[in-house]
Design an enzyme around this catalytic site. Sequence first.
Site, PDB file in Angstrom:
ATOM      1  N   ILE A  89      -5.001 -11.793 -10.506  1.00  0.00           N
ATOM      2  CA  ILE A  89      -3.570 -12.600 -10.259  1.00  0.00           C
ATOM      3  C   ILE A  89      -3.551 -13.895 -10.697  1.00  0.00           C
ATOM      4  O   ILE A  89      -2.715 -14.365 -11.494  1.00  0.00           O
ATOM      5  CB  ILE A  89      -2.896 -12.322  -8.759  1.00  0.00           C
ATOM      6  CG1 ILE A  89      -1.558 -12.797  -8.746  1.00  0.00           C
ATOM      7  CG2 ILE A  89      -3.684 -13.250  -8.055  1.00  0.00           C
ATOM      8  CD1 ILE A  89      -0.537 -11.852  -9.654  1.00  0.00           C
ATOM      9  N   ARG A 124     -15.947 -18.444  -6.153  1.00  0.00           N
ATOM     10  CA  ARG A 124     -17.416 -18.167  -6.000  1.00  0.00           C
ATOM     11  C   ARG A 124     -18.036 -17.748  -6.987  1.00  0.00           C
ATOM     12  O   ARG A 124     -19.367 -17.985  -7.031  1.00  0.00           O
ATOM     13  CB  ARG A 124     -17.323 -17.067  -4.752  1.00  0.00           C
ATOM     14  CG  ARG A 124     -16.812 -17.688  -3.388  1.00  0.00           C
ATOM     15  CD  ARG A 124     -16.825 -16.427  -2.471  1.00  0.00           C
ATOM     16  NE  ARG A 124     -16.003 -15.511  -2.824  1.00  0.00           N
ATOM     17  CZ  ARG A 124     -15.924 -14.359  -1.968  1.00  0.00           C
ATOM     18  NH1 ARG A 124     -16.769 -14.179  -0.867  1.00  0.00           N
ATOM     19  NH2 ARG A 124     -14.969 -13.468  -2.221  1.00  0.00           N
ATOM     20  N   ASP A 160       0.052  -4.201   0.064  1.00  0.00           N
ATOM     21  CA  ASP A 160      -0.366  -5.190  -0.785  1.00  0.00           C
ATOM     22  C   ASP A 160       0.980  -5.257  -1.929  1.00  0.00           C
ATOM     23  O   ASP A 160       1.483  -6.401  -2.117  1.00  0.00           O
ATOM     24  CB  ASP A 160      -1.403  -5.133  -1.629  1.00  0.00           C
ATOM     25  CG  ASP A 160      -1.799  -5.930  -2.527  1.00  0.00           C
ATOM     26  OD1 ASP A 160      -1.768  -7.409  -2.066  1.00  0.00           O
ATOM     27  OD2 ASP A 160      -1.965  -5.850  -3.823  1.00  0.00           O
ATOM     28  N   LYS A 197       0.939 -14.542  -1.708  1.00  0.00           N
ATOM     29  CA  LYS A 197       1.417 -13.461  -0.876  1.00  0.00           C
ATOM     30  C   LYS A 197       0.457 -12.626  -0.458  1.00  0.00           C
ATOM     31  O   LYS A 197      -0.440 -12.378  -1.476  1.00  0.00           O
ATOM     32  CB  LYS A 197       2.820 -12.821  -1.145  1.00  0.00           C
ATOM     33  CG  LYS A 197       2.606 -12.026  -2.366  1.00  0.00           C
ATOM     34  CD  LYS A 197       2.083 -10.533  -2.118  1.00  0.00           C
ATOM     35  CE  LYS A 197       1.666  -9.740  -3.672  1.00  0.00           C
ATOM     36  NZ  LYS A 197       1.104  -8.517  -3.125  1.00  0.00           N
TER      37      LYS A 197
END
Length: 307
Positions: free
Chosen positions: A13, A36, A167, A89
């Site tokens: 995203i 990461r 989701d 979100k």
Amino acid sequence: MTRPIALVGIGDIARAQHIPTLNASADWHLAAAANRSDKQVDVPFYNDLGALLAAHPEVESVSLALPPVPRFAAAMQAIAAGRHVMLEKPPGATLSEIRIMQTAAEEAGVVLYASWHSRSAAGVAQAKAWLADKLIKRCHIQWHEQVFEYHKSLSWESKAGGMGVFDPGINALSIMTEILPMAVSLTSSDLFFPENWETPIAAKLAFTGGVTADFDWRHPGPGDIWRITVETDQGPLVLDRGGQDLLIGGEPVAVGPHDEYGGLYAHFAELVADGRSDVDVSPMLHVADALTLGRRTTVAPFPLQMD
């Protein structure tokens, strides 16, 4: 002059929406990033958020595009460092941690923004305005998509805290809670869990006010179905393609350009300039209610990654 902002979490995203939007923004410029894994952006890059915050005191705002579960710790770290925070979100994995973030932001005197990108879809504002004085007879939400169109791997979405079909489904709920002129509450929930998942892959919901929803991540395609149909005392309204298209009385209505994330970052800039937070958890309340009331049905296993 644009404001510097840091982006944390460089996943699908972020690459598809956050980075292009920031690169084109009249309000922001991407000044640093943390992830990461390996560096994937052409700005100062850190594997640790703490190192980024220490190295860039001039960066007053942080956008978190991390999955919901690790987002809380990152948000609290940024707030403690005196940075304004924008949350992808859903704003958190639980409602209680969102309340903790709100309190921490208030005490630190920083802005906290829980963003809902689908509310910035091209037709949503006009749909809300048209429905404002209408009597709602029925509303049906159909949100069917092929999960691997958007997720190559379901390494976290299928695990506890990953929300499964909610989701994408929470996007529909964010539009519903924005456009309907009345509040609704959940009355029943049927949830469908693959044998190898900890989260639902499909859900059927019923609310007060004649509102129903059907979410499914197993849509065969082609294309997705992201549609909200509202029957009113003055005719039907349809928001299609996730809010990009608007029809009233069966006739297409001209809407503005579709720039969901541009709308989010423009609103975040306004919030920072005004020194005020915006944390609406109403879509997430409905998800929590669906999991609380849900009747669970086990269905066939579903793969966790694209072949």
